[in-house]
Design a protein around this motif. Structure first.
Motif, PDB file in Angstrom:
ATOM      1  N   ARG A 278      17.622   7.367   1.505  1.00  0.00           N
ATOM      2  CA  ARG A 278      16.764   8.322   2.683  1.00  0.00           C
ATOM      3  C   ARG A 278      15.200   8.151   2.028  1.00  0.00           C
ATOM      4  O   ARG A 278      14.325   8.222   3.021  1.00  0.00           O
ATOM      5  CB  ARG A 278      17.343   9.818   2.367  1.00  0.00           C
ATOM      6  N   CYS A 279      15.053   8.049   0.837  1.00  0.00           N
ATOM      7  CA  CYS A 279      13.507   7.951   0.554  1.00  0.00           C
ATOM      8  C   CYS A 279      13.158   6.481   0.893  1.00  0.00           C
ATOM      9  O   CYS A 279      12.051   6.673   1.461  1.00  0.00           O
ATOM     10  CB  CYS A 279      13.400   7.830  -1.134  1.00  0.00           C
ATOM     11  N   ASP A 280      13.961   5.585   0.875  1.00  0.00           N
ATOM     12  CA  ASP A 280      13.498   4.370   1.298  1.00  0.00           C
ATOM     13  C   ASP A 280      13.206   4.254   2.985  1.00  0.00           C
ATOM     14  O   ASP A 280      12.549   3.604   3.488  1.00  0.00           O
ATOM     15  CB  ASP A 280      14.371   3.198   0.912  1.00  0.00           C
ATOM     16  N   LEU A 281      14.135   4.863   3.562  1.00  0.00           N
ATOM     17  CA  LEU A 281      14.020   5.317   5.139  1.00  0.00           C
ATOM     18  C   LEU A 281      12.906   5.690   5.504  1.00  0.00           C
ATOM     19  O   LEU A 281      12.149   5.407   6.175  1.00  0.00           O
ATOM     20  CB  LEU A 281      15.301   5.940   5.434  1.00  0.00           C
ATOM     21  N   ASN A 313      11.855   9.410 -10.907  1.00  0.00           N
ATOM     22  CA  ASN A 313      12.402   8.052 -10.216  1.00  0.00           C
ATOM     23  C   ASN A 313      11.104   7.545  -9.418  1.00  0.00           C
ATOM     24  O   ASN A 313      10.482   8.047  -8.555  1.00  0.00           O
ATOM     25  CB  ASN A 313      13.445   8.390  -9.261  1.00  0.00           C
ATOM     26  N   PRO A 314      10.721   6.127  -9.911  1.00  0.00           N
ATOM     27  CA  PRO A 314       9.608   5.595  -9.176  1.00  0.00           C
ATOM     28  C   PRO A 314       9.698   5.458  -7.800  1.00  0.00           C
ATOM     29  O   PRO A 314       8.723   5.823  -7.032  1.00  0.00           O
ATOM     30  CB  PRO A 314       9.470   4.309  -9.966  1.00  0.00           C
ATOM     31  N   SER A 315      10.789   5.374  -7.209  1.00  0.00           N
ATOM     32  CA  SER A 315      11.227   5.278  -5.813  1.00  0.00           C
ATOM     33  C   SER A 315      10.830   6.627  -5.067  1.00  0.00           C
ATOM     34  O   SER A 315      10.326   6.580  -4.096  1.00  0.00           O
ATOM     35  CB  SER A 315      12.619   4.868  -5.564  1.00  0.00           C
ATOM     36  N   VAL A 316      11.183   7.752  -5.784  1.00  0.00           N
ATOM     37  CA  VAL A 316      10.938   9.026  -5.121  1.00  0.00           C
ATOM     38  C   VAL A 316       9.610   9.497  -5.410  1.00  0.00           C
ATOM     39  O   VAL A 316       8.858   9.710  -4.187  1.00  0.00           O
ATOM     40  CB  VAL A 316      11.526  10.113  -6.177  1.00  0.00           C
ATOM     41  N   ILE A 317       8.984   8.857  -6.249  1.00  0.00           N
ATOM     42  CA  ILE A 317       7.214   9.175  -6.478  1.00  0.00           C
ATOM     43  C   ILE A 317       6.578   8.223  -5.380  1.00  0.00           C
ATOM     44  O   ILE A 317       5.470   8.869  -4.855  1.00  0.00           O
ATOM     45  CB  ILE A 317       6.869   8.663  -7.635  1.00  0.00           C
ATOM     46  N   ARG A 318       6.992   7.206  -5.327  1.00  0.00           N
ATOM     47  CA  ARG A 318       6.423   6.048  -4.174  1.00  0.00           C
ATOM     48  C   ARG A 318       6.630   6.735  -2.756  1.00  0.00           C
ATOM     49  O   ARG A 318       5.541   6.895  -1.913  1.00  0.00           O
ATOM     50  CB  ARG A 318       6.972   4.610  -4.185  1.00  0.00           C
ATOM     51  N   LYS A 336      -2.819  12.861  -7.116  1.00  0.00           N
ATOM     52  CA  LYS A 336      -1.905  13.453  -8.347  1.00  0.00           C
ATOM     53  C   LYS A 336      -0.703  12.723  -8.427  1.00  0.00           C
ATOM     54  O   LYS A 336      -0.203  12.371  -9.376  1.00  0.00           O
ATOM     55  CB  LYS A 336      -1.572  14.864  -7.814  1.00  0.00           C
ATOM     56  N   THR A 337      -0.179  12.467  -7.206  1.00  0.00           N
ATOM     57  CA  THR A 337       1.180  11.577  -7.081  1.00  0.00           C
ATOM     58  C   THR A 337       1.127  10.261  -7.871  1.00  0.00           C
ATOM     59  O   THR A 337       1.882   9.856  -8.634  1.00  0.00           O
ATOM     60  CB  THR A 337       1.749  11.409  -5.718  1.00  0.00           C
ATOM     61  N   ILE A 338      -0.043   9.567  -7.826  1.00  0.00           N
ATOM     62  CA  ILE A 338      -0.315   8.234  -8.223  1.00  0.00           C
ATOM     63  C   ILE A 338      -0.445   8.335  -9.589  1.00  0.00           C
ATOM     64  O   ILE A 338       0.021   7.470 -10.383  1.00  0.00           O
ATOM     65  CB  ILE A 338      -1.418   7.393  -7.744  1.00  0.00           C
ATOM     66  N   LYS A 339      -1.068   9.415 -10.202  1.00  0.00           N
ATOM     67  CA  LYS A 339      -1.305   9.693 -11.589  1.00  0.00           C
ATOM     68  C   LYS A 339       0.429   9.890 -12.337  1.00  0.00           C
ATOM     69  O   LYS A 339       0.571   9.553 -13.377  1.00  0.00           O
ATOM     70  CB  LYS A 339      -2.155  10.970 -11.869  1.00  0.00           C
ATOM     71  N   GLU A 340       0.975  10.620 -11.477  1.00  0.00           N
ATOM     72  CA  GLU A 340       2.305  10.885 -11.975  1.00  0.00           C
ATOM     73  C   GLU A 340       3.278   9.543 -12.128  1.00  0.00           C
ATOM     74  O   GLU A 340       4.070   9.255 -13.175  1.00  0.00           O
ATOM     75  CB  GLU A 340       3.143  11.625 -11.160  1.00  0.00           C
ATOM     76  N   PHE A 341       3.177   8.670 -11.320  1.00  0.00           N
ATOM     77  CA  PHE A 341       3.710   7.579 -11.051  1.00  0.00           C
ATOM     78  C   PHE A 341       3.443   6.642 -12.364  1.00  0.00           C
ATOM     79  O   PHE A 341       4.251   6.046 -13.135  1.00  0.00           O
ATOM     80  CB  PHE A 341       3.289   6.542  -9.921  1.00  0.00           C
ATOM     81  N   GLU A 342       2.133   6.785 -12.952  1.00  0.00           N
ATOM     82  CA  GLU A 342       1.304   5.765 -13.727  1.00  0.00           C
ATOM     83  C   GLU A 342       1.994   6.531 -15.184  1.00  0.00           C
ATOM     84  O   GLU A 342       2.408   5.746 -16.221  1.00  0.00           O
ATOM     85  CB  GLU A 342      -0.165   5.592 -13.767  1.00  0.00           C
ATOM     86  N   LYS A 343       2.183   7.872 -15.164  1.00  0.00           N
ATOM     87  CA  LYS A 343       2.571   8.404 -16.434  1.00  0.00           C
ATOM     88  C   LYS A 343       4.122   7.872 -16.510  1.00  0.00           C
ATOM     89  O   LYS A 343       4.463   7.612 -17.692  1.00  0.00           O
ATOM     90  CB  LYS A 343       2.516   9.634 -16.118  1.00  0.00           C
ATOM     91  N   VAL A 344       4.908   8.026 -15.439  1.00  0.00           N
ATOM     92  CA  VAL A 344       6.404   7.795 -15.506  1.00  0.00           C
ATOM     93  C   VAL A 344       6.554   6.109 -16.064  1.00  0.00           C
ATOM     94  O   VAL A 344       7.296   5.711 -16.845  1.00  0.00           O
ATOM     95  CB  VAL A 344       7.185   7.989 -14.313  1.00  0.00           C
ATOM     96  N   ALA A 345       5.660   5.383 -15.362  1.00  0.00           N
ATOM     97  CA  ALA A 345       5.745   3.881 -15.704  1.00  0.00           C
ATOM     98  C   ALA A 345       5.555   3.537 -17.038  1.00  0.00           C
ATOM     99  O   ALA A 345       6.125   2.633 -17.427  1.00  0.00           O
ATOM    100  CB  ALA A 345       4.823   3.139 -14.650  1.00  0.00           C
ATOM    101  N   LYS A 346       4.848   4.376 -17.684  1.00  0.00           N
ATOM    102  CA  LYS A 346       4.714   3.970 -19.166  1.00  0.00           C
ATOM    103  C   LYS A 346       5.916   3.806 -20.081  1.00  0.00           C
ATOM    104  O   LYS A 346       5.823   3.292 -21.135  1.00  0.00           O
ATOM    105  CB  LYS A 346       3.422   5.118 -19.682  1.00  0.00           C
ATOM    106  N   THR A 347       6.702   4.791 -19.707  1.00  0.00           N
ATOM    107  CA  THR A 347       8.060   4.880 -20.533  1.00  0.00           C
ATOM    108  C   THR A 347       9.076   4.731 -19.643  1.00  0.00           C
ATOM    109  O   THR A 347      10.332   4.797 -20.322  1.00  0.00           O
ATOM    110  CB  THR A 347       8.195   6.264 -21.109  1.00  0.00           C
ATOM    111  N   TYR A 348       9.066   4.066 -18.494  1.00  0.00           N
ATOM    112  CA  TYR A 348      10.239   3.792 -17.686  1.00  0.00           C
ATOM    113  C   TYR A 348      10.579   2.429 -18.346  1.00  0.00           C
ATOM    114  O   TYR A 348      10.116   1.265 -18.511  1.00  0.00           O
ATOM    115  CB  TYR A 348       9.758   3.455 -16.340  1.00  0.00           C
TER     116      TYR A 348
END
Length: 371
Positions: A278-281, A313-318, A336-348
């Motif tokens: 549904r996120c992708d949709l 989850n990166p897909s959810v944040i995207r 704020k969302t893109i900053k959260e993405f980069e924060k998650v990406a560091k340890t994903y």
């Protein structure tokens, strides 16, 4: 579909009953111990033991998958407890953060090559439950041979939780969110197509762990199963992977049509995968410029709860970035969302996934400029 829903509800009730029974035992044991020892710290000790037994039980369970998987010819890929995952990448071990709603842990191994359409699967899937049973016996022996007291009686709490974990994972159960080990093992025994789907899931995870992007994996791995095949929970994952592959290759129109079709049919796609689809949709609809009301219809209370549970989850944040940027046109929320993405990406643990998500994020920026 109604039959499937009933079966899923029954599975949920069975799992709940088992853990309620274990919880009741712990509560009764605590009451008896407080009366017997007249010590104010008994309840604290019981609560700590309960939490510790759950944590240790998860480690033992996933350790069972690891041991029996390795004995069956699989190779180590990752070992997760909670949101901490130990993953092997290009011969080196590293710690990352990763979680899946509805699961306390997970052990993933790289599968051996298929021989005549088959791979060993029974011990790998039942290994966790087997190890929980074995640990229950060990804890019971400690209880028997330990001097009577608080410590020995606490061992019975470990026994109860170990048995509960063995039952909820070993008895074939599938609820709306996820299928357990026993259910997967039974599904794999039905036909070679299920076994291939199981092999493919592990193989794709293995490639992702080695930083191979989904779009660069062999095209023949990705197919859309028939409507009848999609009623098999193991094969249904292939349908999800097919949609993921379309997204990775930016075939958004086809992805939107396929996802809509799958979500409208009676399939065995588990709840976690439905939520991600549904996120992708939503993303596909934003890319083509769908109206806000059309997109909001997909953001139901259930979907919002799912996205909250999977907020790292990166897909959810995207998806939230696309919504905030192009639908709400709120730059502050988008930032704020893109900053959260980069924060998650560091340890994903899967950089190949986050690299693909960055491509989709960039396309959203381009879509915003064109609005």
């Amino acid at each position: 579909m109604k039959k499937r829903k009933i079966q899923e509800k029954i599975a949920t009730y069975i799992g709940a009953i088992i853990y309620i029974a274990a919880g009741m035992y712990v509560g009764i044991a605590a009451a008896k111990m407080m009366k017997k020892y007249d010590n104010p710290f008994v309840m604290v000790a019981v609560l700590i033991a309960f939490a510790l037994s759950m944590f240790i039980g998860i480690i033992i369970h996933e350790g069972g998958h690891l041991v029996f998987g390795l004995l069956s010819g699989y190779k180590f890929l990752s070992f997760r407890v909670g949101n901490i995952i130990l993953i092997k990448k290009k011969g080196k071990f590293c710690l990352k953060k990763f979680s899946i709603a509805g699961t306390g842990g997970q052990c993933l191994l790289s599968p051996p090559d298929m021989v005549d359409g088959k791979i060993p699967y029974v011990l790998y899937n039942f290994g966790g439950a087997i190890m929980n049973i074995f640990s229950a016996l060990v804890f019971y022996l400690i209880y028997i041979f330990t001097k009577p007291g608080i410590v020995s009686e606490i061992m019975l709490i470990f026994v109860a939780i170990s048995i509960a974990m063995a039952l909820t994972n070993g008895i074939p159960l599938k609820n709306e969110q996820i299928a357990n080990d026993g259910y997967n093992a039974i599904s794999l025994g039905r036909d070679n197509a299920s076994l291939r789907a199981f092999w493919l899931q592990l193989k794709v995870n293995s490639e992702l762990a080695n930083d191979v992007m989904l779009k660069n994996m062999p095209k023949e791995w990705f197919r859309l199963p028939s409507d009848e095949e999609m009623k098999n929970s193991m094969i249904a994952v292939e349908g999800v992977f097919y949609c993921n592959y379309l997204m990775a290759n930016c075939e958004f129109e086809k992805a939107e049509q396929t996802i809509k079709s799958l979500l409208s049919k009676d399939t065995a796609i588990v709840g976690v995968h439905k939520g991600v689809l549904r996120c992708d949709l939503i993303y596909c609809m934003i890319i083509r410029g769908a109206q806000k009301t059309e997109i909001d219809n997909l953001l139901t209370e259930e979907q919002r709860k799912f996205m909250k549970a999977m907020e790292t989850n990166p897909s959810v944040i995207r998806t939230w970035y696309a919504y905030n940027k192009c639908v709400l046109e709120d730059d502050n929320k988008a930032d704020k969302t893109i900053k959260e993405f980069e924060k998650v990406a560091k340890t994903y643990p899967y950089p190949a996934d986050t690299d693909n998500e960055r491509i989709l994020l960039k396309l959203i920026d381009e879509r915003y400029i064109m609005q």
